[in-house]
Structures are given as structure tokens and as C-alpha cells.
Design a protein around this motif. Structure first.
Motif, mmCIF file in Angstrom:
data_model
loop_
_atom_site.group_PDB
_atom_site.id
_atom_site.type_symbol
_atom_site.label_atom_id
_atom_site.label_comp_id
_atom_site.label_asym_id
_atom_site.label_seq_id
_atom_site.Cartn_x
_atom_site.Cartn_y
_atom_site.Cartn_z
ATOM 1 N N ASP A 192 31.141 6.377 63.636
ATOM 2 C CA ASP A 192 30.315 6.199 64.834
ATOM 3 C C ASP A 192 29.512 4.920 64.703
ATOM 4 O O ASP A 192 28.541 4.858 63.947
ATOM 5 N N ILE A 193 29.951 3.897 65.419
ATOM 6 C CA ILE A 193 29.284 2.601 65.372
ATOM 7 C C ILE A 193 28.601 2.404 66.716
ATOM 8 O O ILE A 193 29.249 2.214 67.730
ATOM 9 N N GLN A 194 27.285 2.479 66.707
ATOM 10 C CA GLN A 194 26.537 2.322 67.956
ATOM 11 C C GLN A 194 25.996 0.897 68.036
ATOM 12 O O GLN A 194 24.833 0.641 67.822
ATOM 13 N N LEU A 195 26.887 -0.021 68.344
ATOM 14 C CA LEU A 195 26.476 -1.425 68.465
ATOM 15 C C LEU A 195 25.949 -1.680 69.865
ATOM 16 O O LEU A 195 26.602 -1.367 70.851
ATOM 17 N N SER A 196 24.795 -2.281 69.953
ATOM 18 C CA SER A 196 24.245 -2.598 71.268
ATOM 19 C C SER A 196 25.109 -3.638 71.970
ATOM 20 O O SER A 196 25.216 -3.657 73.180
ATOM 21 N N ALA A 197 25.752 -4.511 71.209
ATOM 22 C CA ALA A 197 26.598 -5.540 71.805
ATOM 23 C C ALA A 197 27.858 -4.948 72.407
ATOM 24 O O ALA A 197 28.441 -5.510 73.330
ATOM 25 N N LEU A 247 32.505 -2.979 60.493
ATOM 26 C CA LEU A 247 33.079 -1.681 60.858
ATOM 27 C C LEU A 247 33.789 -1.747 62.200
ATOM 28 O O LEU A 247 34.865 -1.169 62.371
ATOM 29 N N ALA A 248 33.196 -2.454 63.145
ATOM 30 C CA ALA A 248 33.767 -2.559 64.489
ATOM 31 C C ALA A 248 35.121 -3.257 64.476
ATOM 32 O O ALA A 248 35.958 -3.009 65.354
ATOM 33 N N HIS A 277 37.232 -3.181 61.754
ATOM 34 C CA HIS A 277 38.142 -2.552 60.792
ATOM 35 C C HIS A 277 39.085 -1.623 61.556
ATOM 36 O O HIS A 277 38.633 -0.789 62.346
ATOM 37 N N PRO A 278 40.403 -1.753 61.337
ATOM 38 C CA PRO A 278 41.361 -0.973 62.132
ATOM 39 C C PRO A 278 41.180 0.548 62.062
ATOM 40 O O PRO A 278 41.281 1.219 63.082
ATOM 41 N N LYS A 279 40.881 1.097 60.904
ATOM 42 C CA LYS A 279 40.759 2.551 60.774
ATOM 43 C C LYS A 279 39.325 3.026 60.958
ATOM 44 O O LYS A 279 39.056 3.984 61.684
ATOM 45 N N LEU A 280 38.371 2.370 60.301
ATOM 46 C CA LEU A 280 36.987 2.827 60.332
ATOM 47 C C LEU A 280 36.355 2.690 61.714
ATOM 48 O O LEU A 280 35.492 3.478 62.081
ATOM 49 N N ALA A 281 36.789 1.709 62.484
ATOM 50 C CA ALA A 281 36.250 1.538 63.843
ATOM 51 C C ALA A 281 36.548 2.760 64.708
ATOM 52 O O ALA A 281 35.767 3.111 65.592
ATOM 53 N N THR A 284 17.790 -8.949 54.779
ATOM 54 C CA THR A 284 17.001 -7.730 54.966
ATOM 55 C C THR A 284 17.919 -6.534 55.204
ATOM 56 O O THR A 284 19.112 -6.701 55.487
ATOM 57 N N SER A 285 17.377 -5.359 55.105
ATOM 58 C CA SER A 285 18.168 -4.154 55.351
ATOM 59 C C SER A 285 18.661 -4.113 56.801
ATOM 60 O O SER A 285 19.783 -3.670 57.062
ATOM 61 N N THR A 286 17.884 -4.608 57.721
ATOM 62 C CA THR A 286 18.284 -4.650 59.135
ATOM 63 C C THR A 286 19.457 -5.604 59.322
ATOM 64 O O THR A 286 20.425 -5.287 60.031
ATOM 65 N N GLU A 287 19.389 -6.767 58.683
ATOM 66 C CA GLU A 287 20.490 -7.734 58.766
ATOM 67 C C GLU A 287 21.752 -7.164 58.108
ATOM 68 O O GLU A 287 22.858 -7.345 58.618
ATOM 69 N N LEU A 288 21.559 -6.473 56.999
ATOM 70 C CA LEU A 288 22.676 -5.851 56.302
ATOM 71 C C LEU A 288 23.398 -4.867 57.216
ATOM 72 O O LEU A 288 24.631 -4.896 57.334
ATOM 73 N N LEU A 289 22.643 -3.996 57.876
ATOM 74 C CA LEU A 289 23.251 -3.013 58.777
ATOM 75 C C LEU A 289 23.933 -3.685 59.959
ATOM 76 O O LEU A 289 25.012 -3.256 60.380
ATOM 77 N N SER A 290 23.343 -4.720 60.473
ATOM 78 C CA SER A 290 23.949 -5.452 61.586
ATOM 79 C C SER A 290 25.304 -6.032 61.181
ATOM 80 O O SER A 290 26.296 -5.906 61.912
ATOM 81 N N GLN A 291 25.342 -6.650 60.008
ATOM 82 C CA GLN A 291 26.600 -7.205 59.506
ATOM 83 C C GLN A 291 27.613 -6.090 59.209
ATOM 84 O O GLN A 291 28.809 -6.239 59.490
ATOM 85 N N LEU A 292 27.127 -4.987 58.661
ATOM 86 C CA LEU A 292 28.002 -3.861 58.357
ATOM 87 C C LEU A 292 28.627 -3.309 59.636
ATOM 88 O O LEU A 292 29.833 -3.049 59.690
ATOM 89 N N GLU A 293 27.819 -3.143 60.655
ATOM 90 C CA GLU A 293 28.330 -2.629 61.927
ATOM 91 C C GLU A 293 29.367 -3.568 62.521
ATOM 92 O O GLU A 293 30.365 -3.125 63.097
ATOM 93 N N ASN A 294 29.158 -4.865 62.365
ATOM 94 C CA ASN A 294 30.128 -5.853 62.843
ATOM 95 C C ASN A 294 31.451 -5.698 62.093
ATOM 96 O O ASN A 294 32.522 -5.705 62.701
#
Length: 169
Positions: free
Chosen positions: A162-167, A151-152, A154-158, A139-149
Motif C-alpha cells: 500500500d503506497i499512498q503517494l500524494s503525487a 516502491l511505486a 517496482h513491478p511486484k511491490l507496487a 532525514t527520515s521523511t526524505e527516506l520514506l519519500s524516496q522509498l515510496e518512489n
């Protein structure tokens, strides 16, 4: 009297662009165009205004306080990401597989990644595609969750996005 009106108009025309630059966007105003093309004056503002008008991002941004239009909107940026991913899911997945595309770079902008990192964002999602889109049922929600993970970690992109991960909060 006419001369006073001309002087007043000249002063206003000089002050209005300054106030828009102070707000963080150019003459085209806030919206996706200002996020992607910045606030530099000139022909870029025509493209910024066209982008804002084409995607309706300025209206959306003003209403919800996103897309460089302020931070007091009705919903937050993570909700805007969810809506964008849901509405553009099919195109977004195709562009992720290719590592480039308008929707993909828009998503990078919604993560507030600077424009100069959009290509790296595209490369990262292309390399991690199998982790982002596990199967046809993702799903799109799962996709974003995986993407945020991704991104978090990735050495440069993190650091630059702006990654607002609840975790992580």
C-alpha cells in the motif's frame, strides 16, 4: 445450574475465536503480530502476542486505528510510518544496507506488504540504498519519500504493498 454455566462457557469459548478471525486477526488480537504472523491458530499466536507486547503495537494500533486494528484511528497509516521511521532511523538505515532485519520488515508491514514479499522488499531497498539514503543528512521523511518512489516503480511491490503517494493520488 452449574451445568448451564459450563455449557455457556463452552459456547462462548467457541464463539470468541471465530469473532476474532472475522476481524482479520487471530487470538492474539490486532497489532504488528497479526500483520506479520497472520491469523492462523496455534503457537503462531503466542509469537504474535509477544510481538504485540514487545513493540506496543497493539496499544498504538487500537489508539490510532493502525496495525490491523481498524481504520478509524486518530492518525492514518502514513503518519505511523513517519513516526516509526523517525524513531528507528539509525537501525532502519543499517538494515536497509543489509537488506534484512526486524525494523526493515516492520516497515514493510507498515506499507502493508504481505509477509511473503518482505524478503523482496529487503532486496529492493538494499539494491536502491544509494537512492534512498543520499548522504548523512537524509532525514527520515526524505527516506520514506524516496522509498515510496522506489516502491511505486517496482513491478511486484507496487501491486502488493500500500503506497499512498500524494503525487499518485
Amino acid at each position: 445450574m452449574k451445568q448451564h454455566s459450563l455449557i455457556a462457557a463452552a459456547v462462548l469459548s467457541l464463539l470468541l475465536p471465530v469473532s476474532s478471525f472475522a476481524a482479520g486477526y487471530g487470538a492474539a488480537g490486532c497489532g504488528l503480530g497479526s500483520m506479520v504472523l497472520g491469523s492462523k491458530s496455534g503457537g503462531r499466536q503466542i509469537f504474535a502476542a509477544t510481538t504485540n507486547g514487545t513493540f506496543g503495537s497493539q496499544t498504538f494500533g487500537i489508539t490510532f486505528g493502525t496495525s490491523n486494528c481498524g481504520d478509524h484511528g486518530l492518525i492514518n497509516i502514513s503518519k505511523e510510518r513517519e513516526i516509526f521511521a523517525q524513531e528507528n532511523y539509525t537501525s532502519l538505515v543499517k538494515e536497509m544496507a543489509q537488506g534484512k532485519g526486524e525494523n526493515l520488515y516492520t516497515l514493510a508491514s507498515l506499507y502493508q506488504c504481505p509477509a511473503e514479499t518482505h524478503q523482496e522488499f529487503g532486496t529492493m531497498v538494499q539494491e536502491k540504498f544509494d537512492h534512498l539514503v543520499v548522504n548523512d543528512q537524509t532525514t527520515s521523511t526524505e527516506l520514506l519519500s524516496q522509498l515510496e518512489n522506489q516502491l511505486a516503480h517496482h513491478p511486484k511491490l507496487a501491486k502488493s504493498c500500500d503506497i499512498q503517494l500524494s503525487a499518485l493520488n
